[in-house]
Design a protein around this motif. Structure first.
Motif, PDB file in Angstrom:
ATOM      1  N   ASN A   6       0.876  -1.171   0.000  1.00  0.00           N
ATOM      2  CA  ASN A   6       0.000   0.000   0.000  1.00  0.00           C
ATOM      3  C   ASN A   6       0.915   1.222   0.000  1.00  0.00           C
ATOM      4  O   ASN A   6       1.307   1.722   1.051  1.00  0.00           O
ATOM      5  CB  ASN A   6      -0.904  -0.016   1.228  1.00  0.00           C
ATOM      6  N   GLN A   7       1.274   1.710  -1.159  1.00  0.00           N
ATOM      7  CA  GLN A   7       2.274   2.762  -1.294  1.00  0.00           C
ATOM      8  C   GLN A   7       1.828   4.092  -0.700  1.00  0.00           C
ATOM      9  O   GLN A   7       2.657   4.954  -0.404  1.00  0.00           O
ATOM     10  CB  GLN A   7       2.682   2.916  -2.743  1.00  0.00           C
ATOM     11  N   SER A   8       0.552   4.282  -0.490  1.00  0.00           N
ATOM     12  CA  SER A   8       0.089   5.534   0.114  1.00  0.00           C
ATOM     13  C   SER A   8       0.586   5.685   1.552  1.00  0.00           C
ATOM     14  O   SER A   8       0.660   6.796   2.076  1.00  0.00           O
ATOM     15  CB  SER A   8      -1.439   5.619   0.068  1.00  0.00           C
ATOM     16  N   LEU A   9       0.960   4.587   2.204  1.00  0.00           N
ATOM     17  CA  LEU A   9       1.483   4.656   3.568  1.00  0.00           C
ATOM     18  C   LEU A   9       2.840   5.350   3.632  1.00  0.00           C
ATOM     19  O   LEU A   9       3.236   5.829   4.688  1.00  0.00           O
ATOM     20  CB  LEU A   9       1.622   3.243   4.156  1.00  0.00           C
ATOM     21  N   ALA A  10       3.557   5.397   2.519  1.00  0.00           N
ATOM     22  CA  ALA A  10       4.912   5.945   2.500  1.00  0.00           C
ATOM     23  C   ALA A  10       4.986   7.382   2.011  1.00  0.00           C
ATOM     24  O   ALA A  10       6.077   7.940   1.907  1.00  0.00           O
ATOM     25  CB  ALA A  10       5.794   5.067   1.621  1.00  0.00           C
ATOM     26  N   LEU A  23       6.251   0.130   4.666  1.00  0.00           N
ATOM     27  CA  LEU A  23       5.520  -0.693   3.707  1.00  0.00           C
ATOM     28  C   LEU A  23       5.555  -2.175   4.075  1.00  0.00           C
ATOM     29  O   LEU A  23       4.527  -2.855   4.042  1.00  0.00           O
ATOM     30  CB  LEU A  23       6.085  -0.494   2.300  1.00  0.00           C
ATOM     31  N   SER A  24       6.735  -2.673   4.435  1.00  0.00           N
ATOM     32  CA  SER A  24       6.845  -4.104   4.717  1.00  0.00           C
ATOM     33  C   SER A  24       6.157  -4.489   6.020  1.00  0.00           C
ATOM     34  O   SER A  24       5.527  -5.549   6.108  1.00  0.00           O
ATOM     35  CB  SER A  24       8.314  -4.554   4.714  1.00  0.00           C
ATOM     36  N   GLU A  25       6.246  -3.650   7.052  1.00  0.00           N
ATOM     37  CA  GLU A  25       5.558  -3.963   8.307  1.00  0.00           C
ATOM     38  C   GLU A  25       4.036  -3.973   8.118  1.00  0.00           C
ATOM     39  O   GLU A  25       3.356  -4.852   8.650  1.00  0.00           O
ATOM     40  CB  GLU A  25       5.955  -2.983   9.408  1.00  0.00           C
ATOM     41  N   ALA A  26       3.523  -3.042   7.360  1.00  0.00           N
ATOM     42  CA  ALA A  26       2.079  -3.017   7.107  1.00  0.00           C
ATOM     43  C   ALA A  26       1.655  -4.239   6.294  1.00  0.00           C
ATOM     44  O   ALA A  26       0.609  -4.839   6.560  1.00  0.00           O
ATOM     45  CB  ALA A  26       1.690  -1.730   6.374  1.00  0.00           C
TER      46      ALA A  26
END
Length: 65
Positions: A6-10, A23-26
């Motif tokens: 989910n790239q919006s998290l970054a 990104l990886s933890e999510a």
């Protein structure tokens, strides 16, 4: 299993290591499972836990991402 981040998290991060961490933890929180017993989802430890990032609430295995 969703194989995309989910790239919006970054969007609020500029550092490469921070971006991949977020990104990886999510992704693991949403899609990961315990390789030992198959339980899904994995539970996450509080941030900055020195030993691991996730654990299985069923068999208590711990996983570092």
């Amino acid at each position: 299993m969703n194989l995309n981040f989910n790239q919006s998290l970054a969007k609020n991060y500029t550092s490469g290591p921070q971006i991949i961490r977020v990104l990886s933890e999510a992704w693991v929180k949403d899609n990961g499972y315990c390789p030992n017993c198959g339980t899904q989802p994995l539970a996450d430890f509080a941030n900055n836990k020195p030993v691991a990032d996730f654990y299985c609430a069923t068999c208590t295995e711990q996983y570092e991402l």
